[in-house]
Design a protein around this motif. Structure first.
Motif, mmCIF file in Angstrom:
data_model
loop_
_atom_site.group_PDB
_atom_site.id
_atom_site.type_symbol
_atom_site.label_atom_id
_atom_site.label_comp_id
_atom_site.label_asym_id
_atom_site.label_seq_id
_atom_site.Cartn_x
_atom_site.Cartn_y
_atom_site.Cartn_z
ATOM 1 N N ARG A 574 0.830 -1.196 0.000
ATOM 2 C CA ARG A 574 0.000 0.000 0.000
ATOM 3 C C ARG A 574 0.869 1.252 0.000
ATOM 4 N N ILE A 575 0.241 2.409 -0.215
ATOM 5 C CA ILE A 575 0.953 3.687 -0.221
ATOM 6 C C ILE A 575 0.174 4.704 0.600
ATOM 7 N N ASN A 576 0.881 5.568 1.265
ATOM 8 C CA ASN A 576 0.289 6.702 1.973
ATOM 9 C C ASN A 576 0.860 7.973 1.367
ATOM 10 N N ARG A 577 0.135 8.564 0.428
ATOM 11 C CA ARG A 577 0.577 9.818 -0.175
ATOM 12 C C ARG A 577 0.291 10.972 0.782
ATOM 13 N N PRO A 578 1.184 11.973 0.859
ATOM 14 C CA PRO A 578 0.917 13.118 1.739
ATOM 15 C C PRO A 578 -0.380 13.815 1.348
ATOM 16 N N ARG A 579 -1.207 14.138 2.325
ATOM 17 C CA ARG A 579 -2.410 14.899 2.056
ATOM 18 C C ARG A 579 -2.032 16.288 1.560
ATOM 19 N N SER A 580 -2.949 16.899 0.852
ATOM 20 C CA SER A 580 -2.619 18.151 0.173
ATOM 21 C C SER A 580 -2.108 19.214 1.137
ATOM 22 N N TRP A 581 -2.805 19.425 2.275
ATOM 23 C CA TRP A 581 -2.394 20.481 3.189
ATOM 24 C C TRP A 581 -1.143 20.117 3.977
ATOM 25 N N PHE A 582 -0.719 18.837 3.932
ATOM 26 C CA PHE A 582 0.535 18.459 4.571
ATOM 27 C C PHE A 582 1.746 19.015 3.814
ATOM 28 N N LEU A 583 1.565 19.405 2.564
ATOM 29 C CA LEU A 583 2.678 19.897 1.746
ATOM 30 C C LEU A 583 2.792 21.416 1.748
ATOM 31 N N VAL A 584 1.803 22.130 2.284
ATOM 32 C CA VAL A 584 1.790 23.592 2.245
ATOM 33 C C VAL A 584 2.620 24.136 3.410
ATOM 34 N N PRO A 585 3.690 24.913 3.140
ATOM 35 C CA PRO A 585 4.627 25.308 4.205
ATOM 36 C C PRO A 585 4.131 26.442 5.085
ATOM 37 N N PHE A 586 3.027 27.108 4.740
ATOM 38 C CA PHE A 586 2.585 28.258 5.511
ATOM 39 C C PHE A 586 1.797 27.833 6.744
ATOM 40 N N ASN A 587 1.869 28.699 7.767
ATOM 41 C CA ASN A 587 1.320 28.360 9.063
ATOM 42 C C ASN A 587 -0.182 28.632 9.145
ATOM 43 N N SER A 588 -0.859 27.852 9.984
ATOM 44 C CA SER A 588 -2.245 28.148 10.348
ATOM 45 C C SER A 588 -2.240 28.956 11.637
ATOM 46 N N TYR A 589 -3.326 29.729 11.867
ATOM 47 C CA TYR A 589 -3.260 30.722 12.935
ATOM 48 C C TYR A 589 -4.486 30.700 13.852
ATOM 49 N N ASN A 590 -5.274 29.682 13.852
ATOM 50 C CA ASN A 590 -6.455 29.693 14.715
ATOM 51 C C ASN A 590 -6.092 29.781 16.190
ATOM 52 N N ASP A 591 -4.904 29.333 16.538
ATOM 53 C CA ASP A 591 -4.429 29.417 17.914
ATOM 54 C C ASP A 591 -2.975 29.861 17.853
ATOM 55 N N SER A 592 -2.681 31.080 18.318
ATOM 56 C CA SER A 592 -1.324 31.626 18.192
ATOM 57 C C SER A 592 -0.311 30.874 19.038
ATOM 58 N N ASP A 593 -0.796 30.091 20.026
ATOM 59 C CA ASP A 593 0.124 29.315 20.863
ATOM 60 C C ASP A 593 0.405 27.933 20.291
ATOM 61 N N ASN A 594 -0.368 27.517 19.298
ATOM 62 C CA ASN A 594 -0.203 26.199 18.675
ATOM 63 C C ASN A 594 -0.324 26.362 17.164
ATOM 64 N N ILE A 595 0.790 26.252 16.458
ATOM 65 C CA ILE A 595 0.846 26.537 15.033
ATOM 66 C C ILE A 595 1.112 25.248 14.257
ATOM 67 N N PHE A 596 0.393 25.069 13.164
ATOM 68 C CA PHE A 596 0.631 23.936 12.268
ATOM 69 C C PHE A 596 1.116 24.447 10.927
#
Length: 842
Positions: A574-596
């Protein structure tokens, strides 16, 4: 390039061989005919959910089995010949009829004797041995397990997420994450294909928007064959939605009310007349939930001698969700050999949320020796959010039977559109004073096209070749923006375009050797290409392009030790391809203390999966233990680090190394007495992972490469027991217990968890009405406590996705048809849409 040419040559030769074998084997194929009937008691009352088996005496590949519906009616298709008919139902004596000649169009009514009777009244001129296919909530087949949620009282009036909590080998975490045997890389399918109904991200909200009453069955495919797509290293969950097949106008309506506030109204309608079958499934609902998420962290001293920084963050979320869904379709039989189908589905989801995060940060709990004015620091962040998701899907398909030798070809196309928009207003205060207003906007659009061609060629009585082609094209556009006090934050505001394209070819051959040994050999070739273009306001990141061409073999063996007693051995890659948002280098900001943030350098993971299983089916017990071993290369893990420079946790996916999982997955049912049913699942598993990764650590503004090693091993368990009490023919109670053991690695630890659910069901009005009541998480213990040990910090996290809740539902059934019609061709609209229909047990 060379690999691609080799693969293309192999595919052309394989398809050419298939065509050659097709021409050579036309004379040996078997045409199937329809059989319909009804099972009743001596008073001519219908016997619902009785197992009906047509067993061929010399070729088990030709055997088939089914269950009667609420009216005691059944329908199946077998090749002409002589069969032994076996029927079993709770509270009735088994029925056996040997030497039954099947020529087509067979219609009959069979009466069963009650279990108290001393004798069994056989049909005249019939004698033989009993062939059983006991009516159970799930059954084991060569390459999958099939779960029937119709007997699941606890999930009545609920949704897909509720149903999955009772499916063997499947676990649902407190945040809605679904895993199989501890692995969350599960591939979801609706009617055999990816679906816009599950949303762009296959999240918990999407699972909650599919009503339990619209689910016909769930196929649990822990080791998929080459006929299925190779994505999902944990396996595939194929959700088959209902489509009524009765003649005339039939349907049901289910209404639900509950607390936390929960209301739903869903209906399933169908109308069959002549060559056409129309069906409509739809409904909507409103629900509220509230969750709790607490984090307590300690850090090494940073600049102040002998001082230990602590951070205690407590958060509470309240959500209101509305969802609507509808599916309408038509199946039309042009001739006995050709039918077409079309269906249109839509789903709408809207959620409003309010969350508060209160964070207290101190040195040693006080600041007596702290000269900084920053500590102690009390931060309160209040978030008001709104999220909307809309999905539209159109499916077209044609089934055609070639000649009279059993050859079939199916062509299907699926067009899907999904749009999601989320807005959040975040107000932050520090030490009681207003600090800042942040605003975020996320808009995501997805377009998908899926085309499939599947071909089946019987080779004599014992063999079959299947071959096919599949094309997938997905385009995702992500638009993300952040404003701080009305000013655009350039580091977080970004636009990303993600495109992926897949071409897949498969061929598989299944046959028997003698009376006891069956096998299936398959090979799948997937050619995939991914292009990602991303930029934010400060820079244009280099676009990335990734191409893969991989072969995925699968091997399945079964050996009949005795009647209803099998050994099963299989392997797949089997294969596990990276999900689309796993490849985007920019940060999410819903919680400034916890960034993805994503990782553009992320590569696919590959897993080799082995299973050795045993299947025993007796009248009162079914037993299915499976030993399994999975070896995953370039395993993807979420790594949680603390950025001391910016004082926040940062999460990012990395290819860590290799992981091995091994264990015993045991599923069983046991009916010790007529009024008691037990269904259980125990998974005893071990795990071992090792690897390393390198990241850049910011210290005083200078990026310094740091390499961390990952090593973890241990042993854990998961267990579930479902106990059903049948008070009488109309009243049933159900108790479900769940336990998940703790797990530990060098960098994390998870505490054990348990939960208990209850359900009851009462049928009235001669089976046309059913009341159901259930309580989820009776003792309010369904939560997760997780520990993270990182470079310079330790953190304890507590999470509860939803507290205890209960609901009451009522289902009313109305029907005109007394006879169950099977579509004139082999596949109905559900199986055709995915092209991956059920394969009879071998």
């Amino acid at each position: 390039m060379i690999k691609t040419e080799i693969s293309q040559n192999f595919t052309r030769k394989t398809l050419g061989l298939t065509i050659l074998l097709s021409a050579a084997a036309m004379a040996f194929a078997q045409e199937k005919v329809s059989i319909t009937g009804k099972v009743t008691d001596k008073q001519n009352n219908p016997v619902a959910y009785a197992s009906v088996t047509y067993s061929h005496p010399t070729n088990k590949l030709l055997s088939d089995a089914t269950l009667t519906d609420e009216n005691g009616q059944y329908s199946l298709q077998v090749a002409p010949g002589v069969y032994t008919v076996g029927i079993e139902a709770i509270d009735f004596k088994p029925f056996t009829a040997a030497g039954r000649q099947v020529r087509g169009g067979t219609v009959e009514t069979i009466m069963l004797d009650p279990e108290q009777s001393a004798t069994i009244t056989p049909t005249q001129n019939i004698e033989g041995v009993t062939i059983t296919a006991t009516a159970r909530p799930y059954r084991v087949e060569l390459d999958k397990k099939t779960y029937d949620p119709s007997t699941d009282v606890i999930s009545k009036g609920g949704n897909l997420q509720d149903v999955l909590q009772n499916v063997p080998s499947v676990s649902v975490d407190t945040d809605g994450t679904v895993s199989m045997r501890g692995n969350s890389n599960v591939r979801f399918l609706i009617n055999g294909k990816p679906s816009a109904l599950l949303g762009i991200d296959d999240g918990a909200n999407a699972l909650q928007s599919i009503p339990a009453d619209q689910i016909e069955r769930i196929e649990v495919i822990t080791n998929p064959s080459s006929k299925f797509e190779a994505s999902g290293t944990a396996g595939i969950l194929n959700i088959i939605l209902k489509k009524n097949k009765r003649v005339g106008f039939n349907g049901s309506v289910t209404g639900t009310v509950g607390y936390l506030p929960n209301t739903n109204l869903n209906t399933n309608l169908s109308w069959r007349r002549g060559n056409a079958t129309w069906f409509v499934n739809g409904g909507g609902g409103y629900r509220e939930n509230k969750g709790e998420n607490n984090n307590y962290a300690t850090f090494d001293n940073r600049g102040i001698a002998q001082q230990l920084l602590t951070s205690n963050a407590e958060s509470e979320n309240n959500n209101e969700m509305k969802n609507y869904n509808a599916t309408a379709g038509l199946v039309y039989d042009f001739t006995d050999k050709t039918s077409a189908n079309i269906s249109i589905s839509t789903r709408s989801f809207q959620g409003d949320s309010e969350g508060t995060v209160s964070t207290a940060m101190t040195y040693n709990g006080i600041d007596n020796s702290n000269t900084s004015t920053l500590y102690p620091l009390q931060k309160i962040r209040t978030t008001l959010g709104n999220n909307e998701n809309k999905a539209l899907q159109a499916d077209f398909g044609v089934d055609h039977k070639i000649g009279d030798k059993g050859q079939n070809i199916s062509v299907s196309v699926s067009l899907q559109k999904n749009q999601s928009e989320g807005i959040n207003d975040i107000t932050e205060t520090r030490n009681g004073a207003y600090f800042r207003l942040d605003e975020t906007l996320q808009n995501t659009e997805n377009s998908t096209v899926i085309g499939k061609v599947d071909y089946e060629l019987p080779l004599g009585e014992n063999a079959k070749i299947e071959a096919g082609y599949r094309f997938d094209r997905n385009v995702n556009d992500y638009d993300y923006a952040v404003w701080n006090e009305g000013i655009v934050n350039p580091d977080f505001t970004s636009v990303t375009n993600y495109k992926e394209m897949f071409n897949a070819f498969y061929v598989q051959f299944k046959s028997r050797i003698g009376e006891k040994f069956a096998y299936q050999l398959g090979l799948r070739d997937e050619i995939s290409k991914v292009d990602v273009d991303f930029r934010n306001l400060t820079s244009q990141e280099p676009a990335i392009s990734k191409s893969y061409n991989n072969l995925f073999p699968s091997v399945f063996f079964s050996y009949d030790l005795a009647q209803n007693n099998q050994l099963l051995l299989n392997y797949s890659r089997r294969i596990n391809r990276p999900r689309s948002w796993f490849l985007v280098p920019f940060n999410s900001y819903n919680d400034s203390d916890n960034i993805f943030s994503g990782n553009p350098d992320l590569n696919p993971s590959y897993v080799n999966s082995f299973e050795l299983g045993y299947s025993l089916q007796k009248r009162k017990i079914t037993l299915n233990p499976t030993l399994y071993f999975n070896h995953e290369e370039d395993e993807t893990q979420m790594v949680n680090l603390y950025n001391f420079e910016r004082q926040r946790f940062e999460t990012k996916p990395y290819n860590i190394g290799n992981e091995q999982r091994y264990g015993l997955d045991l599923n069983f049912t046991y009916d010790p007495i007529s009024w008691l049913k037990l269904m259980g699942n125990v998974d005893l598993f071990g795990y071992r992972s090792e690897g390393e990764f390198t990241y850049n650590s910011l210290v005083d503004g200078v990026a310094t490469p740091v390499t961390l090693s990952f090593n973890g091993e241990g042993f854990s368990t998961r267990a579930r027991l479902n106990t059903t009490f049948k008070v009488d023919r109309t009243f049933t109670m159900q108790l479900q217990g769940f336990f998940r053991g703790g797990q530990k690695t060098d960098t994390s630890k998870q505490d054990p968890m348990y939960a208990l659910n209850f359900g009851a069901s009462k049928t009235i009005w001669d089976g046309n009405g059913t009341f159901s009541f259930n309580i989820q998480d009776i003792f309010n213990t369904r939560n997760r406590t997780f520990y993270t040990f990182g470079e310079g910090f330790e953190r304890k996290s507590y999470m509860q996705w939803m507290p205890r809740q209960f609901s009451l539902s009522f289902t009313y059934r109305f029907r005109q048809g007394d006879r169950v019609d099977q579509p004139r061709n082999k596949k109905d609209i559900n199986s055709n849409a995915g092209g991956e229909d059920e394969m009879p047990p071998m």
